[in-house]
Design an enzyme around this catalytic site. Structure first.
Site, PDB file in Angstrom:
ATOM      1  N   ASP A   1       6.467 -15.369 -24.704  1.00  0.00           N
ATOM      2  CA  ASP A   1       6.338 -13.897 -25.336  1.00  0.00           C
ATOM      3  C   ASP A   1       4.943 -13.081 -24.423  1.00  0.00           C
ATOM      4  OD1 ASP A   1       7.897 -10.910 -25.815  1.00  0.00           O
ATOM      5  OD2 ASP A   1       7.548 -11.830 -27.463  1.00  0.00           O
TER       6      ASP A   1
ATOM      7  N   GLY B   1       5.075  -6.410 -31.119  1.00  0.00           N
ATOM      8  CA  GLY B   1       5.919  -5.094 -31.404  1.00  0.00           C
ATOM      9  C   GLY B   1       6.287  -4.024 -30.507  1.00  0.00           C
TER      10      GLY B   1
ATOM     11  N   GLU C   1      10.889 -11.962 -32.509  1.00  0.00           N
ATOM     12  CA  GLU C   1       9.722 -12.304 -31.915  1.00  0.00           C
ATOM     13  C   GLU C   1       9.556 -13.489 -32.894  1.00  0.00           C
ATOM     14  OE1 GLU C   1       9.157  -9.213 -28.732  1.00  0.00           O
ATOM     15  OE2 GLU C   1       7.664  -8.604 -30.401  1.00  0.00           O
TER      16      GLU C   1
HETATM   17  C1  5RP Z   1       7.548  -5.784 -28.101  1.00  0.00           C
HETATM   18  C2  5RP Z   1       6.429  -7.121 -27.812  1.00  0.00           C
HETATM   19  C3  5RP Z   1       6.144  -6.903 -26.137  1.00  0.00           C
HETATM   20  O1  5RP Z   1       5.251  -8.221 -26.327  1.00  0.00           O
HETATM   21  C4  5RP Z   1       4.386  -6.558 -25.688  1.00  0.00           C
HETATM   22  O2  5RP Z   1       5.219  -4.660 -26.442  1.00  0.00           O
HETATM   23  C5  5RP Z   1       4.166  -6.541 -24.485  1.00  0.00           C
HETATM   24  O3  5RP Z   1       5.347  -5.638 -23.688  1.00  0.00           O
HETATM   25  P1  5RP Z   1       4.426  -5.604 -22.709  1.00  0.00           P
HETATM   26  O4  5RP Z   1       5.219  -7.253 -21.881  1.00  0.00           O
HETATM   27  O5  5RP Z   1       5.947  -4.341 -21.795  1.00  0.00           O
HETATM   28  O6  5RP Z   1       3.668  -5.424 -21.999  1.00  0.00           O
HETATM   29  O7  5RP Z   1       6.423  -7.633 -28.618  1.00  0.00           O
HETATM   30  O8  5RP Z   1       8.445  -6.285 -29.329  1.00  0.00           O
END
Ligand code: 5RP
Length: 224
Positions: free
Chosen positions: A87, A101, A109
């Site tokens: 993630d 988040g 998550e």
């Molecule tokens: C979603 C998250 C994402 O991992 C976080 O916002 C990063 O997002 P991105 O990869 O679009 O920058 O926690 O709830």
């Protein structure tokens, strides 16, 4: 989103697939995060789809993207184990504590990250900070407790902002909280989760990633 940042996200997503590919078995379940970086990971994961059994997803959006690639998605309760969770993050500090988040999927998550044997976080270099807290802390709250939780967060010197027009996949609201003291993320994670009506908060300190892959203009840096 700039083309350069997308290129870095693409590179870390590919590096995550390279990192997990040797560990995949035909019965393995892969946990999948949410957001634009996780989307690059899902697209890269499709190339090794024949090497694992199924995915467990952290959001409706990621589930739809996984299924569009023909990757089966299991309910977490139906998975005997989750081998690895991959993630993105909104901020990463030197101790690998995270704020997550921004996309509002923090609760699922954290559940999948906690259930997984291994957690690989993938970010572009702009997410790396010396001290967490420039990014407001997302807090998922039961709708009827919005005012109660906001007052409790204000008592911790936070300035909660209601994320207007946003409802989580769980039917809850999100407060984005500026101004909290994040010098002890483990303690604050527990403290915020102790507020009545709070479902979960976006600090990932109790479950830090095992590895952070950082996309930089000169290549992917691995922090373990
Ligand atoms: C979603 C998250 C994402 O991992 C976080 O916002 C990063 O997002 P991105 O990869 O679009 O920058 O926690 O709830």
């Amino acid at each position: 989103m700039s083309h350069e940042r997308d290129a870095l996200k693409h590179a870390v997503a590919a590096a995550a697939v390279e990192e997990l590919e040797p560990k995949l078995t035909r019965d393995a379940v892969v946990g999948v995060g949410t957001g634009s970086t996780a989307n690059f990971f899902i697209d890269a994961l499709a190339a090794v789809r024949h090497k694992f059994d199924a995915a467990v997803s952290s959001s409706l959006a990621s589930t739809a993207r996984l299924r569009a690639h023909g990757i089966p998605v299991l309910d977490l309760n139906a998975a005997a184990a989750v081998a690895v969770y991959v993630d993105g993050a909104d901020e990463v500090d030197p101790s690998k504590a995270l704020i997550k988040g921004g996309g509002g999927a923090l609760t699922q998550e954290k559940i999948v990250a906690t259930a997984a044997d291994e957690f690989i976080c993938i970010v572009d270099g702009s997410k790396c900070v010396e001290q967490l807290g420039q990014f407001p802390l997302p807090v998922e709250v039961i709708p009827m407790a919005r005012g109660l939780a906001a007052r409790a967060l204000a008592a911790l010197s936070g300035q909660p902002a209601y994320r207007q027009g946003f409802v989580t996949d769980n039917g809850h609201i999100v407060l984005d909280v500026h101004g909290l003291d994040l010098s002890d993320p483990d303690a604050l994670e527990r403290q915020v989760n102790g507020i009545v009506g709070v479902v979960e908060n976006g600090l990932f300190a109790a479950r830090r990633p095992d590895t952070v892959l950082v996309g930089t203009p000169t290549g992917v840096v691995r922090r373990a």
